[in-house]
Design a protein around this motif. Structure first.
Motif, PDB file in Angstrom:
ATOM      1  N   ALA A   1       1.455   6.371  -7.041  1.00 47.19           N
ATOM      2  CA  ALA A   1       0.272   7.056  -7.588  1.00 47.19           C
ATOM      3  C   ALA A   1       0.477   8.571  -7.648  1.00 47.19           C
ATOM      4  O   ALA A   1      -0.050   9.237  -8.547  1.00 47.19           O
ATOM      5  N   LYS A   2       1.247   9.109  -6.721  1.00 48.33           N
ATOM      6  CA  LYS A   2       1.512  10.561  -6.730  1.00 48.33           C
ATOM      7  C   LYS A   2       2.260  10.986  -7.990  1.00 48.33           C
ATOM      8  O   LYS A   2       2.171  12.135  -8.413  1.00 48.33           O
TER       9      LYS A   2
ATOM     10  N   ASP B   1       0.834  -1.217   0.000  1.00 50.73           N
ATOM     11  CA  ASP B   1       0.000   0.000   0.000  1.00 50.73           C
ATOM     12  C   ASP B   1       0.861   1.257   0.000  1.00 50.73           C
ATOM     13  O   ASP B   1       0.573   2.222  -0.717  1.00 50.73           O
TER      14      ASP B   1
ATOM     15  N   ARG C   1       2.438   1.676  -3.401  1.00 51.14           N
ATOM     16  CA  ARG C   1       1.400   2.042  -4.373  1.00 51.14           C
ATOM     17  C   ARG C   1       0.964   3.503  -4.204  1.00 51.14           C
ATOM     18  O   ARG C   1       0.802   4.228  -5.181  1.00 51.14           O
ATOM     19  N   GLU C   2       0.777   3.938  -2.964  1.00 53.55           N
ATOM     20  CA  GLU C   2       0.366   5.327  -2.715  1.00 53.55           C
ATOM     21  C   GLU C   2       1.429   6.314  -3.193  1.00 53.55           C
ATOM     22  O   GLU C   2       1.110   7.340  -3.792  1.00 53.55           O
ATOM     23  N   SER C   3       2.687   6.007  -2.951  1.00 53.10           N
ATOM     24  CA  SER C   3       3.772   6.885  -3.411  1.00 53.10           C
ATOM     25  C   SER C   3       3.857   6.898  -4.934  1.00 53.10           C
ATOM     26  O   SER C   3       4.049   7.957  -5.540  1.00 53.10           O
TER      27      SER C   3
END
Length: 198
Positions: free
Chosen positions: A179-180, A172, A175-177
């Motif tokens: 996505a930025k 997660d 993935r979050e990094s």
């Protein structure tokens, strides 16, 4: 004497898309189950893992349209790979507990999927563009070392000690990094595997 097919027979067989895709899967399985992956596992694991990976329903990725759906599918496939690893471990007892095989099962599945999606002609371009964003990063010591840049994440000391809760926290966070920057998380694996040691 063993029969050797002619070029025309070989290419006639390769003209069958199902046959050709089966060969692509076999080749990728042979690549990902190289010595760097297989040496951590009990002797005799490779011949059991090969048909296990070949039988995974990767065609289901064609209709997977969200990260949530992919994660549910992925969890089922990790369980199948882990079951094969447990079978291999029964005789050798290399791992004390079945749960120690979770990290290895997830890594093997993630290597298989990333190679199938990113480095082969198995899927169409449409499927690749969509699916590469869903893929999980194959976690190992290279990735654990590379995620050291994020002090909020506690990387395990080894893949054997990787628990599923930590696995999903790491996935997660990556993935979050990613996505930025509007990038697939799987690209982090390229960085982790090619970065020079400090």
């Amino acid at each position: 004497m063993k029969y050797k097919p002619s070029f025309s027979e070989i290419f006639a067989a390769l003209n069958d898309n199902t046959y050709h895709k089966g060969l692509i899967k076999k080749r990728i399985i042979k690549i990902i189950l190289g010595s760097s992956v297989i040496r951590a596992l009990p002797a005799g694991t490779k011949p059991i893992l090969m048909p296990c990976l070949e039988s995974l329903p990767v065609y289901e990725l064609l209709k997977t349209n969200s990260q949530k759906a992919f994660n549910i599918w992925h969890k089922k496939q990790v369980a199948k790979v882990k079951k094969c690893l447990i079978r291999c471990n029964k005789e050798s007892k290399r791992f004390d507990k079945d749960e120690q095989l979770f990290g290895h099962a997830a890594k093997i599945l993630n290597l298989f999927l990333s190679h199938l999606v990113l480095y082969s002609a198995y899927f169409s371009q449409h499927v690749i563009i969509k699916t590469k964003y869903f893929l999980h990063v194959p976690l190992d010591r290279n990735v654990f070392s590379a995620i050291g840049v994020d002090e909020s994440l506690k990387a395990p000391t080894s893949i054997k000690s990787l628990k599923s809760k930590t696995y999903y926290l790491i996935q997660d966070a990556i993935r979050e990094s990613a996505a930025k920057s509007d990038l697939p998380a799987i690209y982090f694996d390229e960085y982790a595997w090619t970065k020079d040691d400090d």
